[in-house]
Each structure stands twice: as C-alpha cells, then as structure tokens.
Motif scaffolding. Structure first.
Motif, PDB file in Angstrom:
ATOM      1  N   LEU A  51       0.823  -1.209   0.000  1.00 44.48           N
ATOM      2  CA  LEU A  51       0.000   0.000   0.000  1.00 44.48           C
ATOM      3  C   LEU A  51       0.857   1.260   0.000  1.00 44.48           C
ATOM      4  O   LEU A  51       0.555   2.226  -0.714  1.00 44.48           O
ATOM      5  CB  LEU A  51      -0.928  -0.002   1.221  1.00 44.48           C
ATOM      6  N   ASP A  52       1.936   1.257   0.788  1.00 49.10           N
ATOM      7  CA  ASP A  52       2.836   2.415   0.823  1.00 49.10           C
ATOM      8  C   ASP A  52       3.494   2.646  -0.535  1.00 49.10           C
ATOM      9  O   ASP A  52       3.620   3.794  -0.985  1.00 49.10           O
ATOM     10  CB  ASP A  52       3.905   2.227   1.901  1.00 49.10           C
ATOM     11  N   ARG A  53       3.927   1.545  -1.200  1.00 46.82           N
ATOM     12  CA  ARG A  53       4.521   1.677  -2.543  1.00 46.82           C
ATOM     13  C   ARG A  53       3.520   2.270  -3.527  1.00 46.82           C
ATOM     14  O   ARG A  53       3.866   3.139  -4.325  1.00 46.82           O
ATOM     15  CB  ARG A  53       4.973   0.310  -3.058  1.00 46.82           C
ATOM     16  N   GLN A  54       2.284   1.807  -3.470  1.00 46.28           N
ATOM     17  CA  GLN A  54       1.267   2.307  -4.400  1.00 46.28           C
ATOM     18  C   GLN A  54       0.966   3.778  -4.138  1.00 46.28           C
ATOM     19  O   GLN A  54       0.791   4.556  -5.088  1.00 46.28           O
ATOM     20  CB  GLN A  54      -0.003   1.469  -4.296  1.00 46.28           C
ATOM     21  N   ARG A  55       0.920   4.185  -2.875  1.00 43.20           N
ATOM     22  CA  ARG A  55       0.680   5.603  -2.557  1.00 43.20           C
ATOM     23  C   ARG A  55       1.828   6.469  -3.063  1.00 43.20           C
ATOM     24  O   ARG A  55       1.599   7.571  -3.572  1.00 43.20           O
ATOM     25  CB  ARG A  55       0.511   5.773  -1.055  1.00 43.20           C
ATOM     26  N   GLU A  56       3.056   5.982  -2.896  1.00 46.66           N
ATOM     27  CA  GLU A  56       4.220   6.725  -3.384  1.00 46.66           C
ATOM     28  C   GLU A  56       4.163   6.863  -4.904  1.00 46.66           C
ATOM     29  O   GLU A  56       4.473   7.927  -5.440  1.00 46.66           O
ATOM     30  CB  GLU A  56       5.519   6.038  -2.959  1.00 46.66           C
ATOM     31  N   GLN A  57       3.791   5.799  -5.606  1.00 43.10           N
ATOM     32  CA  GLN A  57       3.714   5.842  -7.062  1.00 43.10           C
ATOM     33  C   GLN A  57       2.636   6.810  -7.538  1.00 43.10           C
ATOM     34  O   GLN A  57       2.770   7.421  -8.592  1.00 43.10           O
ATOM     35  CB  GLN A  57       3.451   4.449  -7.622  1.00 43.10           C
TER      36      GLN A  57
END
Length: 82
Positions: A65-71
């Motif tokens: 989820l954190d990776r997707q938010r960063e992207q």
C-alpha cells in the motif's frame, strides 16, 4: 528450527564418532528431534504459527500500500490523520 538444526549436527557428530558426542547415548543425541516435534505441536495448537503468518502478511500488505501511494504521489499516511 533451532532444535532441528541441533539434532542434525548432533546426529552427524554421533554417526561420524567425533568428539565427546560419540560416547553419548542415542537418546541424548535424538532428543532435539523430540523437542522439535513438541515445539511444532505447541505452536500449531496455541495459534502461534498462524499469528506469525498473519503478522508477515500484514507487513507485506502495508508495504504494498505504501509503494502504491508513493507511485501515485500521495505519500504515506501519517498516524492520527484521516
């Protein structure tokens, strides 16, 4: 896993007749395998195994989820903000 590794090492030392382990009784050498069975039985019975698996899955889910938010350029969510 520690008991299993210890059992394998002691078994190899006994079989190859290395050091003081060669003079030990087979019951002592094989006891770590029995302890491993007791540990795994307790871990399954108490829910310890399932709890650890759920913790690993939650960490992986949060990282995804954190990776997707960063992207998406949203950044990570801070605790306390909604």
């Amino acid at each position: 896993m520690l008991f299993l590794g210890l059992g394998i090492v002691l078994l190899a030392l006994k079989y190859l007749e290395v050091g003081p382990v060669a003079a030990w009784s087979w019951w002592i050498v094989l006891s770590p395998f029995a302890l491993a069975v007791v540990w795994w039985t307790w871990a399954d019975w108490s829910g310890y195994t399932k709890k650890k698996a759920m913790e690993r899955e939650n960490v992986r889910k949060q990282a995804r989820l954190d990776r997707q938010r960063e992207q998406l350029g949203l950044g990570t969510r801070k605790s306390g903000r909604r």
